[in-house]
Design a protein around this motif. Structure first.
Motif, PDB file in Angstrom:
ATOM      1  N   ASP A  85     -11.229  97.602  47.410  1.00  0.00           N
ATOM      2  CA  ASP A  85     -10.000  98.460  48.125  1.00  0.00           C
ATOM      3  C   ASP A  85     -10.237  99.506  48.033  1.00  0.00           C
ATOM      4  N   GLY A  86     -11.272 100.506  48.371  1.00  0.00           N
ATOM      5  CA  GLY A  86     -11.762 102.266  48.503  1.00  0.00           C
ATOM      6  C   GLY A  86     -11.689 102.798  46.687  1.00  0.00           C
ATOM      7  N   GLY A  87     -11.263 102.590  45.775  1.00  0.00           N
ATOM      8  CA  GLY A  87     -11.483 102.898  44.400  1.00  0.00           C
ATOM      9  C   GLY A  87      -9.558 102.674  43.843  1.00  0.00           C
ATOM     10  N   VAL A  88      -9.229 103.992  43.769  1.00  0.00           N
ATOM     11  CA  VAL A  88      -7.546 103.967  42.547  1.00  0.00           C
ATOM     12  C   VAL A  88      -7.020 103.291  43.108  1.00  0.00           C
ATOM     13  N   ARG A  89      -6.040 102.550  43.014  1.00  0.00           N
ATOM     14  CA  ARG A  89      -4.718 101.731  43.915  1.00  0.00           C
ATOM     15  C   ARG A  89      -3.887 100.951  42.437  1.00  0.00           C
ATOM     16  N   SER A  90      -2.771 100.753  43.227  1.00  0.00           N
ATOM     17  CA  SER A  90      -2.169  99.081  42.367  1.00  0.00           C
ATOM     18  C   SER A  90      -1.840  98.524  43.738  1.00  0.00           C
ATOM     19  N   LYS A  91      -1.574  97.358  43.487  1.00  0.00           N
ATOM     20  CA  LYS A  91      -1.311  96.341  44.289  1.00  0.00           C
ATOM     21  C   LYS A  91      -0.571  95.149  43.665  1.00  0.00           C
ATOM     22  N   TRP A  92       0.793  94.458  44.389  1.00  0.00           N
ATOM     23  CA  TRP A  92       0.935  93.340  44.336  1.00  0.00           C
ATOM     24  C   TRP A  92      -0.068  91.997  44.193  1.00  0.00           C
ATOM     25  N   MET A  93      -0.029  90.659  42.782  1.00  0.00           N
ATOM     26  CA  MET A  93      -0.540  90.020  43.477  1.00  0.00           C
ATOM     27  C   MET A  93      -0.330  88.783  42.415  1.00  0.00           C
ATOM     28  N   GLU A  94      -0.912  87.863  42.445  1.00  0.00           N
ATOM     29  CA  GLU A  94      -0.680  86.345  41.817  1.00  0.00           C
ATOM     30  C   GLU A  94      -2.427  86.507  40.661  1.00  0.00           C
ATOM     31  N   LEU A  95      -1.686  86.161  39.409  1.00  0.00           N
ATOM     32  CA  LEU A  95      -3.052  86.503  38.555  1.00  0.00           C
ATOM     33  C   LEU A  95      -3.064  84.961  38.229  1.00  0.00           C
ATOM     34  N   PRO A  96      -3.852  83.839  38.923  1.00  0.00           N
ATOM     35  CA  PRO A  96      -3.857  82.319  38.373  1.00  0.00           C
ATOM     36  C   PRO A  96      -4.666  81.652  37.592  1.00  0.00           C
ATOM     37  N   ALA A  97      -4.255  80.679  36.552  1.00  0.00           N
ATOM     38  CA  ALA A  97      -5.055  80.723  35.527  1.00  0.00           C
ATOM     39  C   ALA A  97      -6.974  80.352  36.058  1.00  0.00           C
ATOM     40  N   ALA A  98      -6.788  80.054  37.404  1.00  0.00           N
ATOM     41  CA  ALA A  98      -7.783  79.622  37.908  1.00  0.00           C
ATOM     42  C   ALA A  98      -9.126  80.482  38.185  1.00  0.00           C
ATOM     43  N   LYS A  99      -8.440  81.340  38.361  1.00  0.00           N
ATOM     44  CA  LYS A  99      -9.553  83.013  38.345  1.00  0.00           C
ATOM     45  C   LYS A  99      -9.659  84.124  37.157  1.00  0.00           C
ATOM     46  N   TRP A 100      -8.081  83.976  36.511  1.00  0.00           N
ATOM     47  CA  TRP A 100      -7.872  85.621  35.840  1.00  0.00           C
ATOM     48  C   TRP A 100      -7.713  85.152  34.319  1.00  0.00           C
ATOM     49  N   THR A 101      -8.166  85.286  33.522  1.00  0.00           N
ATOM     50  CA  THR A 101      -8.220  85.691  31.696  1.00  0.00           C
ATOM     51  C   THR A 101      -6.749  86.906  31.498  1.00  0.00           C
ATOM     52  N   ILE A 102      -6.157  86.876  31.215  1.00  0.00           N
ATOM     53  CA  ILE A 102      -4.808  87.735  30.883  1.00  0.00           C
ATOM     54  C   ILE A 102      -4.664  88.027  28.963  1.00  0.00           C
ATOM     55  N   ILE A 103      -4.865  89.348  28.238  1.00  0.00           N
ATOM     56  CA  ILE A 103      -4.971  89.447  27.465  1.00  0.00           C
ATOM     57  C   ILE A 103      -3.647  90.468  27.185  1.00  0.00           C
ATOM     58  N   GLU A 104      -3.168  90.618  25.766  1.00  0.00           N
ATOM     59  CA  GLU A 104      -2.108  91.249  25.930  1.00  0.00           C
ATOM     60  C   GLU A 104      -2.799  92.199  25.002  1.00  0.00           C
ATOM     61  N   ILE A 105      -1.637  93.716  24.681  1.00  0.00           N
ATOM     62  CA  ILE A 105      -2.167  94.310  23.740  1.00  0.00           C
ATOM     63  C   ILE A 105      -1.222  94.975  23.585  1.00  0.00           C
ATOM     64  N   GLU A 106      -1.165  96.144  22.382  1.00  0.00           N
ATOM     65  CA  GLU A 106      -0.237  97.407  22.904  1.00  0.00           C
ATOM     66  C   GLU A 106      -0.810  98.625  23.097  1.00  0.00           C
ATOM     67  N   GLY A 107      -0.022  98.831  24.026  1.00  0.00           N
ATOM     68  CA  GLY A 107       0.109  99.955  25.174  1.00  0.00           C
ATOM     69  C   GLY A 107       0.659 101.236  25.025  1.00  0.00           C
ATOM     70  N   ASP A 108       1.055 102.274  25.937  1.00  0.00           N
ATOM     71  CA  ASP A 108       1.543 102.897  26.799  1.00  0.00           C
ATOM     72  C   ASP A 108       1.900 102.558  27.742  1.00  0.00           C
ATOM     73  N   TYR A 109       2.689 102.489  28.523  1.00  0.00           N
ATOM     74  CA  TYR A 109       3.078 102.498  29.311  1.00  0.00           C
ATOM     75  C   TYR A 109       2.889 103.603  30.295  1.00  0.00           C
ATOM     76  N   ILE A 110       3.877 104.642  29.747  1.00  0.00           N
ATOM     77  CA  ILE A 110       4.267 105.489  30.984  1.00  0.00           C
ATOM     78  C   ILE A 110       3.156 106.232  30.523  1.00  0.00           C
TER      79      ILE A 110
END
Length: 170
Positions: A63-88
């Protein structure tokens, strides 16, 4: 302001485009890990068909660098970790650096540490680490970031390919 944050790690499917599989395998081989890319999740929404989409922020070569985008995160391709963080804080970092380029030179820093890359370009793991306010974010490749975050959080979705390869994570 602390809260629960999700970080997604990408494992490229074996039966896809050859050059992308080779890139994935090279990154995983060099970093001794299972993932070649990562994203910080900043939001989620259901589509009309019931599938959940996630607003993901990172720096992407494709995508050429820093960005945000909407996408699916299916288990066929993605591992997701939950942690404490600062959204703001993470959102402010994204807004301050949006559209800065992808740092190809920084990958050489994983080969030879005196190379730290650019101050206005980012790799995916470096930028996610920066949004999480981790010390010296330039040091993080996807495997190192995964190891640090899984040590301080919990896996909420494990990629199917990794689940079959490393059942102790499941």
């Amino acid at each position: 302001m602390g809260g629960i944050m999700l970080i997604a790690f990408y494992h490229y499917p074996e039966r896809k485009k050859l050059w992308r599989v080779l890139h994935h395998k090279l990154v995983c081989w060099w970093t001794h890990g299972d993932y070649s890319h990562c994203e910080l999740v900043l939001g989620q929404r259901p589509r009309a068909d019931g599938v959940i989409e996630y607003e993901c922020a990172s720096s992407s070569f494709r995508d050429g660098g820093v960005r945000s985008k909407w996408m699916e995160l299916p288990a066929a391709k993605w591992t997701i970790i939950e942690i404490e963080g600062d959204y703001i804080y993470a959102r402010a970092v994204l807004d301050a650096h949006r559209f800065q380029g992808y740092d190809k030179l920084a990958w050489l820093g994983h080969l030879w540490r005196p190379i730290t890359g650019s101050t206005d370009k980012w790799t995916c793991s470096e930028f996610v680490a920066y949004m999480l306010n981790l010390y010296e974010s330039w040091r993080y490749d996807p495997a190192t970031l995964f190891a640090v975050l899984v040590s301080h959080g919990q896996i909420v979705q494990l990629c199917d390919a990794v689940k079959n390869k490393t059942p102790h994570l499941a």
